[in-house]
Scaffold this motif. Structure first.
Motif, PDB file in Angstrom:
ATOM      1  N   TRP A   1       0.967  -1.496   0.054  1.00 35.42           N
ATOM      2  CA  TRP A   1       0.125  -0.014   0.059  1.00 35.42           C
ATOM      3  C   TRP A   1       0.898   1.327  -0.117  1.00 35.42           C
TER       4      TRP A   1
ATOM      5  N   VAL B   1       1.209   4.335  -3.036  1.00 38.25           N
ATOM      6  CA  VAL B   1       1.097   5.657  -2.494  1.00 38.25           C
ATOM      7  C   VAL B   1       2.067   6.665  -2.706  1.00 38.25           C
TER       8      VAL B   1
ATOM      9  N   VAL C   1     -10.582  -1.011   3.815  1.00 37.12           N
ATOM     10  CA  VAL C   1      -9.986   0.432   3.772  1.00 37.12           C
ATOM     11  C   VAL C   1      -8.829   0.697   2.982  1.00 37.12           C
ATOM     12  N   GLU C   2      -7.916   0.071   2.876  1.00 37.33           N
ATOM     13  CA  GLU C   2      -6.907   0.181   1.857  1.00 37.33           C
ATOM     14  C   GLU C   2      -7.413   0.060   0.464  1.00 37.33           C
TER      15      GLU C   2
ATOM     16  N   SER D   1     -10.303   0.623  -0.689  1.00 34.23           N
ATOM     17  CA  SER D   1     -11.117   1.944  -1.171  1.00 34.23           C
ATOM     18  C   SER D   1     -10.129   3.261  -1.181  1.00 34.23           C
ATOM     19  N   TYR D   2      -9.052   3.334  -0.467  1.00 39.69           N
ATOM     20  CA  TYR D   2      -8.162   4.222  -0.501  1.00 39.69           C
ATOM     21  C   TYR D   2      -7.511   4.075  -1.930  1.00 39.69           C
TER      22      TYR D   2
ATOM     23  N   GLY E   1      -9.560   5.226  -4.339  1.00 38.78           N
ATOM     24  CA  GLY E   1      -9.581   6.770  -4.410  1.00 38.78           C
ATOM     25  C   GLY E   1      -8.771   7.459  -5.048  1.00 38.78           C
TER      26      GLY E   1
ATOM     27  N   TYR F   1      -4.061  13.973  -0.722  1.00 38.55           N
ATOM     28  CA  TYR F   1      -4.548  12.471  -0.552  1.00 38.55           C
ATOM     29  C   TYR F   1      -3.464  11.729  -0.262  1.00 38.55           C
ATOM     30  N   CYS F   2      -2.261  11.754  -0.846  1.00 34.87           N
ATOM     31  CA  CYS F   2      -0.874  11.179  -0.382  1.00 34.87           C
ATOM     32  C   CYS F   2      -0.714  11.384   0.929  1.00 34.87           C
TER      33      CYS F   2
ATOM     34  N   GLY G   1      -2.162   8.913   3.393  1.00 35.63           N
ATOM     35  CA  GLY G   1      -1.547   7.720   3.261  1.00 35.63           C
ATOM     36  C   GLY G   1      -0.433   7.484   3.943  1.00 35.63           C
TER      37      GLY G   1
ATOM     38  N   TYR H   1      -0.903   7.550   7.489  1.00 41.29           N
ATOM     39  CA  TYR H   1      -1.264   6.230   7.796  1.00 41.29           C
ATOM     40  C   TYR H   1      -0.137   5.329   8.258  1.00 41.29           C
TER      41      TYR H   1
END
Lengths: 519, 515
Positions: free
Chosen positions: A379, A383, A459-460, A462-463, A466, A497-498, A501, A504
Motif C-alpha cells: 500500500w 501511494v 479501507v486500503e 477503497s483508498y 480513491g 490525498y497522498c 496515506g 497512515y
C-alpha cells in the motif's frame, strides 16, 4: 550472485532505453556541479554563483562530481565548461550523465547483495524484485535525474553491516553517507542511540575504548570531507549553502506530509473566521505562488520555524529511540531507520517529495518478513510512487509512469500472494526455524500472520480506488471543467490525498515499533 | 530426440526454490500474461522515445512520414480517391500502397490525430510535419494497436497452444509468453522505425490460435483480414492453405468444407474491398498499387537469395522484370512446395507451425521485392515455436537483429538496438529456470561462438570504420552474406524438421500398436 545480476541487468536495459526521456532542472544542476568542480579550485566551490544552481550538497558529493568530471572532460570538454556549458543539452552530455547514474547504481547492487546474501532464496528474489524494479527509483533517478540509487546503496551497505553485528563498519558507512547527502541525517539519532547501546555499552573501560574508536572513525570521515574547507576557513559558507532555511516550510509542490494539513487548516480557519465577520488579513506570501519570503504565510496559526520542525521530528522519533535504547537488536535496525526517515519526511523542513525514497526502499527488506508488513508495503509503495507523479508532467512520460506503477503493483500482488499462501505456511515455518537468533523476532511475527493469504483490507482497497479517482480528476476532469483556472488544485489534491496515506503509514510503523516485544 | 527426452524429465520437476520467476506463475496463466504484457508495453513505450525513421530528413523522410501522409490522405479525401493519382493526391509522394484495411486503419488513427492536433494531418500543409505532439500521438497509435490487436491475439494463442499439452512447469509458459511478446525485432521496427506490423502479425497470430483450437472459419476470417492489412502476410498463405486443405480432405464432406472456407475468405475480401468493387478499373488500380514490381527484385542489402547472389550474378541486368517475376515466383513456389505437401498429406498442429516458418522462409528468400523488415514474418512462427525449438528461436532472432542493424543504424536506433537485444538474451537465459536450455551440442556451441564473435567484430567495424571508397557498401554486404548463410541453414533445418515430425508420429503409432 548471477541471479542477482540478472534482475539488475533487466532493469539496466530499461534504464538505457529511458535515456532520451524528459529530465528536470536537476540535470542541469548536476552538470553545473561537474563544471564548477572541474574548472574552479576547491576553495571556490561553495562560493561560485555563475549559475543559479549552486553547490548545496556536502563535500564528498562534490568530490564525486570532481571524479566524474575527469571522464566528462575526456568525452566532451564543453560539459565541464563553466560558461559555455550552461544549459548544454547535446547528446554527449545527456548520454554521459545518464550513464553515470546507471553505473553508480552498482552501489545499490552491492548494498542489496550484502543485505540479502543470508536470506532464503524466495525472500531474496522478492527483495530484488522490489528494489531493482522499483518504479520510484526509475522515476526519480532515471527520468527526473538524481543519484538516489547510489546514495541508498551506501545506506543499505551500512544497514547490512549493522544487521551482521559489525557496528563499526556500519557507523563508518553512515558517516560517509552523511557526507554525501546531509538529508540522510534524520536517522542519525537512531544510529547514535543504537551504536551507543549496542556497540559501546559493555563495561566502563571497554565501552569507553569502543566509544572513542567509533568517535575517531566518524571524526576521520568528516575530517576528510570537510577538512579542506575548514583549512580555507569556509566552513560557515559551506553550512550556509547546505542548509538554505530561507527556502520555506514547503517545496513548490507540497510533499505529502503533515504540513499540508497544517496549511489547509489555516486556510480553512481563516475562511470561516472571515465569514463570521473577523478581520483576518490575507498573508502576503502564499504557498501556491511558489516562492516564500520572510513574512509569515499563515493567517491564523503560528508560524513554523525550522527549530519547531526539528523538535517535531525528534518528538516523533522519541518512541523509537526509547525502544532502541532499551533493547538494541540488529534485527530491528532497518525498521527503526525507515521509521526515522518517515518522521523526517512527515515533519521536516522543506521536504521534497523525492525524500519518500529514503524509507520506501529500505522498507522492502522489512516487507518480506511477514504478511502484515507485506500488506503495509504494498500500500505504501503505491501511494508514495503515486505522489511522485507530478514530477513528470509532460505528455511523453505519462504512459511510462502509469505503466511503471501498474507493473509494480501487479508484481507486488503476484509476489506477495505467492509468498504468503497457505501452502507455503509449513515450508516457511521450517525455513524460519533454521534461521539464527537475530531473526527470531521476525519469525514469531510472520508465523502468526500466515493464517490467511495476501488480501488487501477494505479501507486500503477503497483508498487505492480513491487514488484512481484523484488521478482521473486531476489529469482529465479538472482541465475539462475548469480549463486553465485554479492550476494548483490538482497538485494540492494529490498532496493531500497522498499525505493521508503517508500519515497512515507512519502511524502503522509507530504502532508496530511500540508493540514489538522486548526480548 | 535426445534433447526432447531430456526436457521432459525437467518438465516433470516442480518449480524449484531457485527458480527466479516462481512468483510470476503462482496465480495462473492470465496473471502472468498480464504481468509480462505490462512489462512488454513499458519496453515498447520506452523504445518509442527514440527517433523514428527519417526523422528530420527532408524531402522524403521515412516510414513515419508515409504513415502520417496516409492518415492525411484518407482523412481528407473520399474513399474512391485514396489510391488514385490526382491534383490532391500525389501518388509519387508516399502514395498508399497497402491494402484497404491499412487505409481504414489510417483513417481511424487520422481521426485521433485530428482531434488532438489538427495541424499534423491537414491536407498539403502537413507534409513533413514533425512536432513533439505529432510524434507522440503517432507513437500512441502504434502502442494502442499493439495493445489492442497483438497482445490479445498472443493471449488467445497461448491459451490454445497450452490447453492441449501435458503440464510442464508453469514457468515454461511464462517464458513462452515473454519470448513472443518481447520479440526484439518486432518492437524495434514497430516502435522505433515506425510501422504497424503488430496489426497484421497480431491478426495472423489470432488466425493461428483459431487453427490450433479447430475454429477454421474464424481462422480464415482473421487471416484474410491480416492479408488485407499488409500484403506481406501472404508469406504465410501457403501454410494456411495447405493445412486447412489437408484438414478438410480428412473430413466427411471435403468439398463442402473447402467451399465454406472459401466463402468466408471471399466474403471477408469483399467486405474490405467493397468501395473498389464497383468497377474493374478501380479494382485493378488498387491492385497495381499493391504490387510495385517497378521497384526491382530487391532493395538495399537484404539477406535473401537474389540480393546475395547478385554479388556474382547481376540479375537485374541479365533479365527483364517480366522474366524475373516468373523466376522468383517459380523459385518461391517450388521451395515452399515440400512443406505444403507435408501439410496436405498429414496435417498436424505442430506441422502447421513449422509450415508457417518454412513458407515464410521461402518467401523471404525468393520472392519479389523483399525488405530487411520482412524477416519479421519468419520470426513470428519461430517465436510461437519457442518451447519446441529454443535454439532455433535464439539463432534466428540474433541473425534477424543483425541483418537489420544497418537499417537501424540509419534510423539512429543503436541504443535501443543494444538494450533490446540484451533484454532478449537475458529473458532467453533466465538463470536456473531453464537448465535444459544450457546444455548444447559441442558442434553447436563452436558454431555459435564463431558466429557471435564474427557479428560482434562486424558491429564494431561498422560503427567505427569507414568502408573503402570503391566499395561504400562493403560492410553491409558482409553482414548480408553472414546472415544469408545462417538463414539458409535454418531454412534447411526447419524443412527437414517438419518432415521428421511425420516420421516420429508414425513411429509413435507403431509403438502404440506394439504395446
Amino acid at each position: 550472485m548471477s541471479d542477482l545480476l540478472w534482475f539488475f541487468a533487466i532493469s539496466t536495459c530499461l534504464k538505457l532505453l529511458l535515456i532520451p526521456s524528459y529530465h528536470s532542472t536537476d540535470f542541469e544542476v548536476h552538470r553545473n556541479w561537474l563544471a564548477l568542480t572541474h574548472s574552479l579550485p576547491l576553495s571556490q566551490w561553495y562560493f561560485d554563483e555563475t549559475s543559479p544552481w549552486t553547490l548545496d550538497y556536502p563535500p564528498l558529493f562534490a568530490y564525486f562530481e570532481r571524479f566524474l568530471s575527469i571522464f566528462a572532460y575526456l568525452i566532451d570538454p564543453q560539459i565541464v565548461d563553466l560558461q559555455k556549458g550552461l544549459n548544454y543539452t547535446s547528446n554527449s552530455v545527456i548520454f554521459f550523465q545518464r550513464i553515470t547514474v546507471i553505473l553508480s547504481d552498482s552501489c545499490l547492487l552491492y548494498g542489496v547483495y550484502r543485505l540479502t546474501k543470508d536470506l532464503d532464496s524466495r525472500k531474496r528474489i522478492l527483495i530484488w524484485v522490489l528494489v531493482f524494479w522499483s518504479p520510484m527509483l526509475v522515476i526519480v533517478d532515471h527520468l527526473h535525474f538524481q543519484y538516489n540509487g547510489f546514495l541508498l546503496g551506501i545506506l543499505l551497505i551500512s544497514l547490512s553491516f549493522l544487521e551482521q553485528g559489525k557496528d563499526l563498519a556500519g557507523g563508518f558507512f553512515f558517516a560517509v553517507l552523511l557526507c554525501f547527502k546531509h538529508l540522510f541525517a534524520v536517522a542519525a539519532p537512531v544510529y547514535f542511540v543504537y551504536l551507543f547501546r549496542h556497540y559501546c555499552w559493555c563495561g566502563l573501560v571497554k565501552g569507553f575504548r569502543r566509544l572513542s574508536v567509533l568517535g575517531a572513525v566518524v571524526v576521520a570521515v568528516f575530517a576528510v570531507a570537510y577538512g579542506p574547507f575548514v583549512y580555507h576557513g569556509q566552513i560557515q559558507q559551506v553550512l550556509r549553502r547546505m542548509f538554505p532555511f530561507g527556502r520555506g516550510l514547503c517545496h513548490a509542490y507540497w510533499a505529502p506530509n503533515f504540513w499540508v494539513f497544517y496549511i489547509i487548516l489555516d486556510k480553512g480557519l481563516a475562511f470561516f473566521l472571515r465569514k463570521l465577520g473577523f478581520a483576518i488579513q490575507t498573508p502576503e506570501a502564499s504557498f501556491t505562488g511558489g516562492l516564500v519570503g520572510d513574512s509569515s504565510p499563515f493567517a491564523i496559526l503560528p508560524q513554523i520555524t525550522p527549530l519547531a520542525t526539528f523538535a517535531m521530528v525528534l518528538l516523533a522519533l522519541a518512541p523509537c529511540l526509547i525502544k532502541a535504547w532499551r533493547n538494541p537488536q540488529p534485527g530491528m535496525i532497518t525498521r527503526w531507520v525507515t521509521y526515522a526517515y518517515t518522521c523526517g519526511f512527515l515533519f521536516g523542513w522543506h521536504v521534497h517529495e523525492k525524500a519518500s525514497l529514503h524509507f520506501v526502499i529500505p522498507l522492502a527488506f522489512v516487507a518480506v518478513q511477514g504478511l502484515e508488513n507485506a500488506r503495509h508495503y504494498f500500500w505504501l509503495s503505491i501511494v508514495s510512487c503515486y505522489s511522485l507523479f507530478p514530477l513528470l508532467f509532460e505528455a511523453q512520460e505519462y504512459p511510462i509512469k502509469v505503466l511503471l506503477l501498474l507493473l509494480h503493483s501487479i508484481i507486488m500482488w503476484l509476489a506477495f500472494s505467492a509468498q504468503f499462501t497457505k501452502g507455503e505456511e509449513a515450508k516457511a515455518a521450517v525455513r524460519i526455524k533454521k534461521k539464527d537468533e537475530q531473526l527470531k523476532l521476525k519469525g514469531n511475527s510472520s508465523r502468526a500472520d500466515k493464517k490467511e493469504g495476501f488480501v488487501i483490507g477494505g479501507v486500503e482497497k477503497s483508498y487505492l480506488v480513491g487514488l484512481l479517482v484523484v488521478e482521473i480528476w486531476s489529469q482529465f476532469l479538472h482541465p475539462l471543467i475548469f480549463g486553465d483556472k485554479l492550476p494548483f488544485v490538482p497538485l494540492m489534491l494529490i498532496s493531500i490525498y497522498c499525505g493521508l496515506g503517508i500519515m497512515y503509514s507512519w502511524i502503522w510503523q509507530l504502532r508496530w515499533i511500540i508493540r514489538s516485544p522486548n526480548l | 530426440m535426445e534433447r526432447t527426452k531430456g526436457r521432459k524429465v525437467v518438465k516433470d520437476k516442480e518449480v524449484g526454490d531457485g527458480d527466479l520467476c516462481w512468483w510470476l506463475v503462482h496465480k495462473g496463466i492470465s496473471a502472468s500474461f498480464l504481468c509480462i504484457a505490462v512489462f512488454a508495453l513499458l519496453v515498447r513505450v520506452a523504445i518509442s522515445l527514440h527517433p523514428y525513421s527519417g526523422a528530420g530528413n527532408p524531402p522524403k523522410y521515412g516510414d513515419f512520414e508515409a504513415q502520417r501522409h496516409w492518415m492525411e490522405i484518407t482523412l481528407n479525401l473520399p474513399v474512391k480517391e485514396w489510391y488514385r493519382n490526382s491534383t490532391t493526391n500525389d501518388i509519387s509522394y508516399w502514395g498508399l500502397d497497402y491494402p484497404p484495411l491499412t487505409a481504414y486503419q489510417s483513417y481511424f488513427h487520422g481521426l485521433f490525430l485530428r482531434f488532438f492536433h489538427p495541424e499534423s494531418v491537414s491536407l498539403f500543409t502537413s507534409r513533413g510535419h514533425e512536432s513533439y505532439l505529432g510524434k507522440l500521438l503517432m507513437r500512441w497509435t502504434v502502442l494502442s494497436s499493439d495493445a489492442l490487436v497483438f497482445f490479445p491475439a498472443v493471449f488467445y494463442f497461448v491459451l490454445a497452444y497450452h490447453s492441449g499439452r501435458s503440464n510442464g512447469p508453469k514457468t515454461h509458459i511464462a517464458w513462452h509468453i515473454a519470448m513472443i511478446l518481447l520479440s526484439p525485432c518486432l518492437m524495434l521496427i514497430d516502435h522505433g522505425h515506425f510501422q504497424y506490423n503488430c496489426i497484421s502479425l497480431g491478426l495472423t497470430v489470432g488466425a493461428v490460435a483459431a487453427v490450433l483450437s479447430n475454429k477454421e472459419l474464424v481462422a480464415c476470417f482473421l487471416f484474410s483480414l491480416a492479408l488485407n492489412h499488409k500484403q506481406m502476410t501472404a508469406y504465410f498463405a501457403p501454410a494456411f492453405f495447405s493445412h486447412l486443405l489437408g484438414k478438410s480432405l480428412r473430413r466427411r464432406n471435403p468439398v463442402l468444407e473447402v467451399l465454406k472456407l472459401g466463402l468466408v475468405v471471399l466474403g471477408t475480401f469483399a467486405l474490405v474491398w467493397w468501395p473498389y468493387l464497383h468497377s474493374m478499373e478501380a479494382f485493378s488500380r488498387v491492385l497495381s498499387r499493391l504490387a510495385p514490381f517497378e521497384r526491382g527484385i530487391y532493395e538495399d542489402y537484404v539477406a535473401n537469395f537474389w540480393c546475395t547472389t547478385s554479388v556474382l550474378v547481376k540479375w537485374k541486368r541479365i533479365f527483364t522484370i517480366q522474366s524475373l517475376k516468373l523466376l522468383s515466383l517459380g523459385a518461391t513456389v517450388s521451395t515452399c512446395l515440400p512443406s505444403m505437401v507435408q501439410q496436405i498429406w498429414a496435417p498436424s498442429n505442430q506441422g502447421f507451425l513449422y509450415g508457417l516458418l518454412n513458407s515464410a522462409f521461402s518467401f523471404y528468400m525468393f520472392s519479389f521485392q523483399v525488405h530487411e523488415k520482412s524477416i519479421l514474418l519468419p520470426l513470428l512462427p519461430a517465436s510461437l515455436l519457442a518451447l519446441e525449438e529454443p535454439f532455433l528461436l535464439k539463432w534466428i532472432t540474433l541473425c534477424a537483429l543483425f541483418s537489420m542493424f544497418p537499417l537501424l543504424y540509419r534510423d539512429k536506433l543503436i541504443l535501443p538496438y543494444i538494450a533490446v537485444s540484451t533484454l532478449f538474451v537475458l529473458t532467453y537465459y533466465v538463470p536456473s529456470g531453464r537448465q535444459d536450455r544450457k546444455e548444447m551440442h559441442s558442434f553447436n556451441s563452436f558454431f555459435t561462438t564463431c558466429f557471435v564473435s564474427c557479428s560482434v567484430v562486424l558491429h564494431i567495424v561498422y560503427l567505427t570504420m569507414h568502408p573503402p571508397h570503391r566499395y561504400p557498401f562493403l560492410f553491409d554486404a558482409m553482414i548480408m552474406l553472414l546472415c544469408f548463410s545462417q538463414f539458409t541453414l535454418l531454412a534447411f533445418y526447419t524443412n527437414a524438421k517438419q518432415w521428421m515430425l511425420m516420421k516420429r508420429s508414425v513411429l509413435l503409432d507403431k509403438e502404440k500398436k506394439l504395446h
